[in-house]
Enzyme design. Structure first.
Site, PDB file in Angstrom:
ATOM      1  N   ASP A 145      44.212  27.136  32.049  1.00 22.19           N
ATOM      2  CA  ASP A 145      43.112  27.760  31.311  1.00 22.19           C
ATOM      3  C   ASP A 145      43.252  27.563  29.801  1.00 22.19           C
ATOM      4  O   ASP A 145      44.360  27.452  29.281  1.00 22.19           O
ATOM      5  CB  ASP A 145      43.079  29.266  31.653  1.00 22.19           C
ATOM      6  CG  ASP A 145      41.750  29.896  31.255  1.00 22.19           C
ATOM      7  OD1 ASP A 145      40.750  29.162  31.121  1.00 22.19           O
ATOM      8  OD2 ASP A 145      41.720  31.123  31.077  1.00 22.19           O
ATOM      9  N   ASN A 180      33.185  28.672  38.922  1.00 23.09           N
ATOM     10  CA  ASN A 180      32.903  27.802  37.782  1.00 23.09           C
ATOM     11  C   ASN A 180      31.567  27.052  37.890  1.00 23.09           C
ATOM     12  O   ASN A 180      31.074  26.499  36.903  1.00 23.09           O
ATOM     13  CB  ASN A 180      34.046  26.796  37.546  1.00 23.09           C
ATOM     14  CG  ASN A 180      35.305  27.414  36.979  1.00 23.09           C
ATOM     15  OD1 ASN A 180      36.425  27.000  37.296  1.00 23.09           O
ATOM     16  ND2 ASN A 180      35.150  28.415  36.100  1.00 23.09           N
TER      17      ASN A 180
END
Ligand code: IPE
Ligand code: IPE
Ligand code: MG
Length: 255
Positions: A23, A71
């Site tokens: 991330d 996502n």
């Protein structure tokens, strides 16, 4: 390229199975005054670095969270760049994985990917399926809840067909239907990018994993940062519900 097993971490204290929530790409790009997708592109180098390092260190399984089932909610353009990037990297890197005796697999619901990408994935899985130095699992269109739901669906089908007795359904049986069951237990879960959450990643598998959170953004997470994480693992005492004294006694017995 040959990878030797030179490292300064004792083998016994090395995690066998490491997972990473990669991330911080978007923030990395923003910090550089670039568009978010520049961060995803830069992040590819970190993937390369960590795969190489893990293989070199003797980690048996590396599982990387590349794209979550949530996502898809991102802007269309970003999703599309991510898919193109996945295709491009897979095409470019599969030979290198194969030459290094690494088995590649994708965990996640493949059906939502383009036909072309699905084929690329299956071809890469086929080519590398007998490799046994390390397993690289890429989690894409993956969700921990999806994984568990899918497992229960399969069990229900077997129960309906009469192959499984409902009374035999326990955590050991369920575990056999969950992704990554054929690999060593997940020892360590790393998250880069400074957030302290699991974001629907390996919910079941992380039951006893050691967590490691770092502020480092994914494109900056290279060999050195990975080694620091692995070193921190070697200092942990894994008790699995027992007391520290019991664990120490068992360790002395073993040595
Ligand atoms: C992780 O980086 C990559 C994916 C989720 C595909 P992000 O894109 O989430 O980066 P941040 O969290 O916005 O910085
Ligand atoms: C988790 O990152 C998914 C991946 C790294 C692929 P996100 O950036 O999507 O997580 P949240 O939404 O901030 O929790
Ligand atoms: Mg993020």
């Amino acid at each position: 390229m040959t990878i030797s097993n030179n490292n300064n971490i004792e083998h016994a204290s090395l995690p066998q199975h490491v997972a990473i929530i990669m991330d911080g790409n978007g923030r990395w790009a923003q910090q550089q005054g670039k568009v978010r997708v520049a961060g995803h592109k830069a992040g590819v180098e970190s993937v390369r670095a960590c795969v190489t390092k893990a293989r070199k260190m003797g980690v048996k399984a590396l599982t990387l969270f590349a794209f979550s089932s949530e996502n898809w909610m991102r802007p269309k353009d970003e999703v599309s760049v991510l898919m193109d990037l996945f295709m491009f990297v897979l095409t470019r890197e599969v030979k290198r994985l194969h030459n290094n005796n690494i088995r590649f697999q994708l965990i996640g619901d493949k059906r939502r990917f383009s036909e072309k990408l699905q084929k690329k994935i299956v071809d890469a899985e086929q080519l590398t399926k007998n490799n046994d130095a390390m397993v690289l699992s890429i989690a894409a269109n993956y969700g921990g809840r999806w994984d568990i739901a899918k497992a229960t669906q399969k069990i229900a089908q077997h129960a309906l067909a009469g192959d499984i007795d409902v009374n035999d359904i326990d955590e050991h049986l369920l575990n056999q239907y969950i992704n990554l069951a054929d690999l060593p237990e997940l020892d360590m879960l790393i998250r880069t990018g400074g957030d302290y959450r699991i974001s629907n990643f390996l919910l079941w598998q992380a039951a006893y994993a050691e967590f490691y959170f770092t502020e480092t953004l994914w494109p900056d997470f290279k060999e050195q940062a990975f080694e620091t994480a692995l070193l921190s693992y070697s200092d942990r005492e894994r008790r699995f519900g027992k007391t520290g004294d019991q664990v120490k006694a068992e360790k002395t017995e073993k040595d």
